[in-house]
Design an enzyme around this catalytic site. Sequence first.
Site, PDB file in Angstrom:
ATOM      1  N   LEU A   1       0.877  -1.170   0.000  1.00 35.90           N
ATOM      2  CA  LEU A   1       0.000   0.000   0.000  1.00 35.90           C
ATOM      3  C   LEU A   1       0.916   1.223   0.000  1.00 35.90           C
ATOM      4  O   LEU A   1       1.978   1.207   0.627  1.00 35.90           O
ATOM      5  CB  LEU A   1      -0.873   0.020   1.262  1.00 35.90           C
ATOM      6  CG  LEU A   1      -1.977  -1.050   1.374  1.00 35.90           C
ATOM      7  CD1 LEU A   1      -2.667  -0.973   2.730  1.00 35.90           C
ATOM      8  CD2 LEU A   1      -3.011  -0.900   0.260  1.00 35.90           C
ATOM      9  N   ASP A   2       0.504   2.284  -0.666  1.00 36.38           N
ATOM     10  CA  ASP A   2       1.317   3.503  -0.720  1.00 36.38           C
ATOM     11  C   ASP A   2       1.520   4.083   0.687  1.00 36.38           C
ATOM     12  O   ASP A   2       0.727   3.833   1.592  1.00 36.38           O
ATOM     13  CB  ASP A   2       0.632   4.576  -1.578  1.00 36.38           C
ATOM     14  CG  ASP A   2       0.539   4.159  -3.034  1.00 36.38           C
ATOM     15  OD1 ASP A   2       1.327   3.296  -3.458  1.00 36.38           O
ATOM     16  OD2 ASP A   2      -0.336   4.704  -3.727  1.00 36.38           O
ATOM     17  N   TYR A   3       2.528   4.905   0.796  1.00 35.79           N
ATOM     18  CA  TYR A   3       2.850   5.602   2.053  1.00 35.79           C
ATOM     19  C   TYR A   3       1.616   6.304   2.635  1.00 35.79           C
ATOM     20  O   TYR A   3       1.344   6.246   3.822  1.00 35.79           O
ATOM     21  CB  TYR A   3       3.958   6.615   1.743  1.00 35.79           C
ATOM     22  CG  TYR A   3       4.527   7.341   2.928  1.00 35.79           C
ATOM     23  CD1 TYR A   3       5.268   6.667   3.888  1.00 35.79           C
ATOM     24  CD2 TYR A   3       4.352   8.723   3.061  1.00 35.79           C
ATOM     25  CE1 TYR A   3       5.815   7.342   4.969  1.00 35.79           C
ATOM     26  CE2 TYR A   3       4.900   9.402   4.135  1.00 35.79           C
ATOM     27  CZ  TYR A   3       5.622   8.710   5.091  1.00 35.79           C
ATOM     28  OH  TYR A   3       6.160   9.379   6.155  1.00 35.79           O
TER      29      TYR A   3
ATOM     30  N   LYS B   1      -5.176   5.296  -7.787  1.00 35.21           N
ATOM     31  CA  LYS B   1      -4.943   6.732  -8.017  1.00 35.21           C
ATOM     32  C   LYS B   1      -4.822   7.027  -9.514  1.00 35.21           C
ATOM     33  O   LYS B   1      -5.380   8.005 -10.015  1.00 35.21           O
ATOM     34  CB  LYS B   1      -3.674   7.175  -7.290  1.00 35.21           C
ATOM     35  CG  LYS B   1      -3.816   7.170  -5.778  1.00 35.21           C
ATOM     36  CD  LYS B   1      -2.502   7.488  -5.118  1.00 35.21           C
ATOM     37  CE  LYS B   1      -2.572   7.265  -3.620  1.00 35.21           C
ATOM     38  NZ  LYS B   1      -1.261   7.166  -3.011  1.00 35.21           N
TER      39      LYS B   1
END
Length: 233
Positions: free
Chosen positions: A100-102, A188
Site C-alpha cells: 500500500l502507498d505511504y 490513483k
Amino acid sequence: MVRLNKYLADRGVGSRRECDRLIADGVVKINGKTATTGMSVNEGDHVTVNNKRVADMQKKYYVMLHKPKGYVTTVKDDLGRKTVMDLVTVDARLYPVGRLDYDTEGLLILTNDGELANRLTHPRNEVNKTYVARISGMLSEQERKQLENGVLIDGSKTAPARVKILKKDQHHTRCEITIHEGRNRQVKKMFEAVGKEVEFLKRVAVGDLRLGGLKRGEYRFLKDNEVEYLKNL
Ligand code: URA
C-alpha cells in the site's frame, strides 16, 4: 500430552483440518511409526511430516494489520521512514503481502508463509481488493462506467472493475472500488485517467476478508478459517 492435530497446527504445519488430512494420508509419524487420527503426542516424542521433523519447522503467522498512512510497506526503508514492521511485534520474520502507498491506509496482510504470499500476489490469481476512495469533484455516471470498463494507465487498459458511488457533493465523491490487478498506484492512476484526484484511500477488503472494526495501527491474527479461505482463493 497433546492431541496430534493440535501439536502440528501449533507448530505451523497447517490448520487443524489440514493436519487431520495429513494424518489420514499417512505422512505423519510419531517415533518412526505412522500416526493415526486421534493420537496424542508426549514430551520427547519425535514427530515427522513427510519425514521432516516438526520441531525444526517454523510456526507460520498470518496477521491482518490496519496500516495507517505515514508508514511504508517494506521491511526496511532507506529514507528512515516508519515501516509497517514497527507496528507488528511477532517473534518471526514476517513480510507484507503486496503493498500500500505511504499515504494509503487499510488492510494489509503480513505473514512468514512465503508460498501463500506468492499465491496472493500473483497476477494470475486475481484476488479482489476493495478500496474506499475520496476523490476531488463529482464523479459522473459516465466516468464511473469508464472506470468499470477499463481506462488507460501506463499505456495499457485496466481490467474490469466495480465502482460504487457511496456519497457525493459538489466538492467530493466517496466511492468504493474493487480491482483485481495490483498495478503500481493503480487506484490513483485510474481516477487520474478520468481527471480526478484521490484525496484519501483506504483498503477495506482483500477477497472476502474485511478490515472490520480494526483500528488504525492495530493488528490481529487471522483465524484458522480465514487462513484456509486465503489458501483456497
Ligand atoms: N492503489 C493505489 O493507488 N494506491 C494504493 O496504495 C493501493 C492501490
